[in-house]
Design a protein around this motif. Sequence first.
Motif, PDB file in Angstrom:
ATOM      1  N   ARG A 164      33.980  35.851  37.035  1.00  0.00           N
ATOM      2  CA  ARG A 164      34.125  36.114  38.470  1.00  0.00           C
ATOM      3  C   ARG A 164      35.561  35.880  38.931  1.00  0.00           C
ATOM      4  NH1 ARG A 164      28.609  33.337  40.944  1.00  0.00           N
ATOM      5  NH2 ARG A 164      27.155  34.908  40.143  1.00  0.00           N
ATOM      6  N   LEU A 165      36.142  34.781  38.492  1.00  0.00           N
ATOM      7  CA  LEU A 165      37.528  34.494  38.871  1.00  0.00           C
ATOM      8  C   LEU A 165      38.480  35.556  38.324  1.00  0.00           C
ATOM      9  CD1 LEU A 165      37.589  30.622  38.406  1.00  0.00           C
ATOM     10  CD2 LEU A 165      37.944  31.860  40.555  1.00  0.00           C
ATOM     11  N   ALA A 166      38.321  35.920  37.063  1.00  0.00           N
ATOM     12  CA  ALA A 166      39.206  36.921  36.454  1.00  0.00           C
ATOM     13  C   ALA A 166      39.061  38.272  37.147  1.00  0.00           C
ATOM     14  CB  ALA A 166      38.900  37.054  34.961  1.00  0.00           C
ATOM     15  N   TYR A 167      37.827  38.656  37.447  1.00  0.00           N
ATOM     16  CA  TYR A 167      37.620  39.952  38.102  1.00  0.00           C
ATOM     17  C   TYR A 167      38.246  39.954  39.500  1.00  0.00           C
ATOM     18  CZ  TYR A 167      35.568  44.019  40.207  1.00  0.00           C
ATOM     19  OH  TYR A 167      35.412  45.225  40.865  1.00  0.00           O
ATOM     20  N   THR A 168      38.018  38.877  40.251  1.00  0.00           N
ATOM     21  CA  THR A 168      38.568  38.788  41.606  1.00  0.00           C
ATOM     22  C   THR A 168      40.096  38.760  41.555  1.00  0.00           C
ATOM     23  OG1 THR A 168      36.568  37.597  42.269  1.00  0.00           O
ATOM     24  CG2 THR A 168      38.418  37.538  43.788  1.00  0.00           C
ATOM     25  N   ALA A 169      40.649  38.077  40.576  1.00  0.00           N
ATOM     26  CA  ALA A 169      42.110  38.050  40.427  1.00  0.00           C
ATOM     27  C   ALA A 169      42.644  39.448  40.153  1.00  0.00           C
ATOM     28  CB  ALA A 169      42.505  37.092  39.302  1.00  0.00           C
ATOM     29  N   ARG A 170      41.937  40.241  39.332  1.00  0.00           N
ATOM     30  CA  ARG A 170      42.388  41.615  39.073  1.00  0.00           C
ATOM     31  C   ARG A 170      42.415  42.439  40.356  1.00  0.00           C
ATOM     32  NH1 ARG A 170      39.115  41.288  34.542  1.00  0.00           N
ATOM     33  NH2 ARG A 170      37.599  42.779  35.374  1.00  0.00           N
ATOM     34  N   LEU A 171      41.469  42.193  41.244  1.00  0.00           N
ATOM     35  CA  LEU A 171      41.476  42.911  42.526  1.00  0.00           C
ATOM     36  C   LEU A 171      42.725  42.550  43.330  1.00  0.00           C
ATOM     37  CD1 LEU A 171      37.728  42.684  43.646  1.00  0.00           C
ATOM     38  CD2 LEU A 171      38.901  44.577  42.504  1.00  0.00           C
ATOM     39  N   PHE A 172      43.080  41.272  43.341  1.00  0.00           N
ATOM     40  CA  PHE A 172      44.289  40.863  44.065  1.00  0.00           C
ATOM     41  C   PHE A 172      45.547  41.415  43.396  1.00  0.00           C
ATOM     42  CE2 PHE A 172      41.481  37.564  45.924  1.00  0.00           C
ATOM     43  CZ  PHE A 172      41.736  37.824  47.263  1.00  0.00           C
ATOM     44  N   GLU A 173      45.562  41.460  42.073  1.00  0.00           N
ATOM     45  CA  GLU A 173      46.700  42.079  41.381  1.00  0.00           C
ATOM     46  C   GLU A 173      46.812  43.548  41.769  1.00  0.00           C
ATOM     47  OE1 GLU A 173      47.502  41.238  37.190  1.00  0.00           O
ATOM     48  OE2 GLU A 173      46.013  39.635  37.328  1.00  0.00           O
ATOM     49  N   GLY A 174      45.676  44.218  41.916  1.00  0.00           N
ATOM     50  CA  GLY A 174      45.673  45.613  42.333  1.00  0.00           C
ATOM     51  C   GLY A 174      46.246  45.795  43.729  1.00  0.00           C
ATOM     52  N   LEU A 175      46.246  44.721  44.518  1.00  0.00           N
ATOM     53  CA  LEU A 175      46.826  44.761  45.863  1.00  0.00           C
ATOM     54  C   LEU A 175      48.303  44.360  45.853  1.00  0.00           C
ATOM     55  CD1 LEU A 175      43.862  43.196  47.860  1.00  0.00           C
ATOM     56  CD2 LEU A 175      44.625  45.576  47.916  1.00  0.00           C
ATOM     57  N   GLY A 176      48.851  44.118  44.670  1.00  0.00           N
ATOM     58  CA  GLY A 176      50.276  43.829  44.562  1.00  0.00           C
ATOM     59  C   GLY A 176      50.636  42.373  44.349  1.00  0.00           C
ATOM     60  N   CYS A 177      49.671  41.497  44.200  1.00  0.00           N
ATOM     61  CA  CYS A 177      49.967  40.084  43.968  1.00  0.00           C
ATOM     62  C   CYS A 177      50.402  39.877  42.523  1.00  0.00           C
ATOM     63  CB  CYS A 177      48.726  39.217  44.225  1.00  0.00           C
ATOM     64  SG  CYS A 177      48.193  39.153  45.940  1.00  0.00           S
ATOM     65  N   SER A 178      51.259  38.900  42.320  1.00  0.00           N
ATOM     66  CA  SER A 178      51.615  38.514  40.958  1.00  0.00           C
ATOM     67  C   SER A 178      50.372  37.918  40.301  1.00  0.00           C
ATOM     68  CB  SER A 178      52.726  37.466  40.975  1.00  0.00           C
ATOM     69  OG  SER A 178      52.219  36.236  41.480  1.00  0.00           O
TER      70      SER A 178
END
Length: 197
Positions: free
Chosen positions: A133-147
């Motif tokens: 869950r954490l990894a998937y949610t982090a990928r969504l934030f990366e897709g929004l431009g976050c490091s």
Amino acid sequence: MVERRTRKPAATRLTADDWTAAAVEAMAGGGLAAVAVEPLAARLGATKGSFYWHFANRDALIEAALLRWEADHTDAVITMVEAQPDPLSRLRTLIGTVFDATAVPGAAIELAMLATAAHPHVAPVLARVTQRRLAYTARLFEGLGCSPQEAGHRALLAVSAYLGHAQLAHATPGLVPGSAQLRRTYVDRIIGLLTGP
């Protein structure tokens, strides 16, 4: 005149999936302690023999129920979210879906898993689910431009917010947004906070 005897229709045979679903429901209502063969058999209108036809023992049923929880509450949610067209829509769908789920019966399953986190059957599944869950949610934030580092921080905040909301919705439901409209407004606010600068 010969009297014809009519046969009663055979009782519907229970499947392993029926037992697993009943175990997940029991866990949602009372944690692992609620997964007991005799009460489940009574609830299903079955015998213990039916249970032992499908499972070697209670531990096997618990393992099956945990895998079912993982499939229904993580795999299926990710599959649904992935159908959205872009990272922001995916994030909104994910957060909206999991927050809405805290308002329906069975939502306490998440809390039951956390309450029994040290159990030898629960611990590895809970760790795997949480990491996914954490990894998937982090990928969504990366897709929004976050490091990657910032995405990880925001994912942890999002998952923590969900678990906190689930706990409040279970223990003190009057303190969280109760209607679907209020939850949507609440989710919009959370999205704004999590995606802001």
